[in-house]
Design an enzyme around this catalytic site. Structure first.
Site, PDB file in Angstrom:
ATOM      1  N   HIS A  44      33.761  10.689 -77.910  1.00 39.93           N
ATOM      2  CA  HIS A  44      33.998   9.335 -77.409  1.00 39.93           C
ATOM      3  C   HIS A  44      34.900   8.481 -78.294  1.00 39.93           C
ATOM      4  O   HIS A  44      34.964   8.672 -79.500  1.00 39.93           O
ATOM      5  CB  HIS A  44      32.658   8.613 -77.263  1.00 39.93           C
ATOM      6  N   ASP A  48      29.447  15.208 -79.014  1.00 40.50           N
ATOM      7  CA  ASP A  48      29.022  13.832 -78.745  1.00 40.50           C
ATOM      8  C   ASP A  48      29.399  12.942 -79.927  1.00 40.50           C
ATOM      9  O   ASP A  48      28.656  12.038 -80.306  1.00 40.50           O
ATOM     10  CB  ASP A  48      27.514  13.719 -78.449  1.00 40.50           C
TER      11      ASP A  48
HETATM   12 ZN    ZN Z   1      27.987  11.054 -75.107  1.00 36.64          ZN
END
Ligand code: ZN
Length: 324
Positions: A10, A285
């Site tokens: 992200h 992540d």
């Molecule tokens: Zn995520």
């Protein structure tokens, strides 16, 4: 393993940065903030250090989905996608992108996905669960018939749609009253996202558009572990459900799962057993998880080397039509 491809990684733009503050304590925020806004330096050196050759980046959660005004959601999504495209242009060998989409307005979402894929070269859509539309308490899930033309376009563009978590609205989930620690990524993220995926399956969406591809993070948000019982009990419902096939069939044929934020070998083996190792993809992540934790666990997990190669790289290369 070198040359891994990661795809739940992200970044943030100033308009969405504050959304991620709840995920860290005190001093951790200054590090997380810096990492979310950095699209080159620390990000690329972490990838280098831990054998990640390519990262497909996406906006933080809930991001665009929490902007109730459709016009503003559209404008911010466009700015975020342009910011990402600029970063990719600097390092196209190491970075790729998923499109943030203003799902508040299905036509605008369709147009922005088309622009992002055709003009910016993005690899698919990345949406953080339901969207708030018009006001903070009105929500839209994407099995609604208003989204059928959008899904037709996703299938026509032949790109995956990553369904990423966000929190349910506390006003609609009294079960969390007095237990707010179970909201967020610890638990509520997974339950909310698994149910949204089930809505898509149960609605018959994949009967109507049988070439759609959905990606779920966190080893499938619990679905591989639960899907047998789900089908077992659905099969005795007197009136049946709109979908023509079982949830297991949709999961195995229309979904891919990533290892994002779930670095546990027994869970990975369960997902591989239910889905087939062809349907699992490595992810971190970042920056909510440490790249080193994900990579060290995955590189050393007790799975066959042929599966490690598929999950680490080959499956993503095939899915995203990457030249390797
Ligand atoms: Zn995520």
């Amino acid at each position: 393993m070198d040359g891994k491809i990661a795809l739940e990684e992200h970044f943030a733009v100033p308009e969405t940065l504050g959304d991620s503050r709840e995920h860290v304590r005190g001093g951790g925020w200054s590090i997380l903030e810096r990492r979310l806004l950095d699209l080159q330096h620390h990000r690329l050196s972490e990838m280098e250090q831990h054998g990640i050759g390519l990262a497909i980046l996406s906006l933080n959660s809930p991001g665009i989905q929490a902007i109730p005004d459709p016009a503003r959601a559209t404008a911010v999504a466009r700015r975020a996608n342009d910011t990402l495209a600029d970063a990719i242009a600097k390092r196209p060998d190491r970075l790729a992108g998923f499109a943030a989409l203003p799902m508040q307005d299905p036509e605008a979402a369709e147009a922005e996905l088309t622009r992002a894929v055709v003009e910016l070269g993005f690899k698919g859509a990345f949406v953080n669960g339901f969207s708030q539309v018009g006001d903070a308490e009105t929500v839209a899930y994407y099995d609604h018939p208003a989204y059928l033309p959008f899904w037709a376009r996703v299938q026509e563009l032949d790109v995956p749609f990553y369904l990423h978590p966000r929190d349910p609205l506390p006003s609609r989930e009294p079960i969390y009253d007095g237990h707010p620690w179970f909201l967020g990524s610890a638990w509520a993220f997974g339950v909310e996202t698994a149910m949204h995926a089930l809505r898509l399956m149960g609605s018959g969406l994949f009967d109507r558009y049988p070439r759609l591809t959905i990606i779920l993070g966190h080893l499938g948000e619990g679905l591989p572990y639960s899907v047998w019982r789900l089908d077992h009990r659905l099969s005795v419902l007197p009136r049946g459900i709109p979908a023509k096939r079982t949830m297991t069939e949709y999961l195995r044929t229309r979904f891919y799962l990533t290892t994002s934020g779930h670095f546990r070998t027994p869970s990975l083996i369960d997902a591989m057993t239910e889905m087939g190792s062809e349907r699992i993809l490595f992810s971190v992540d970042y920056p909510f998880e440490e790249t080193g934790d994900a990579a060290t666990w995955f590189d050393e997990a007790s799975i066959p080397e042929a599966d490690r190669l598929k999950i680490g790289r080959l499956n993503a290369a095939a899915l995203f039509k990457l030249v390797t």
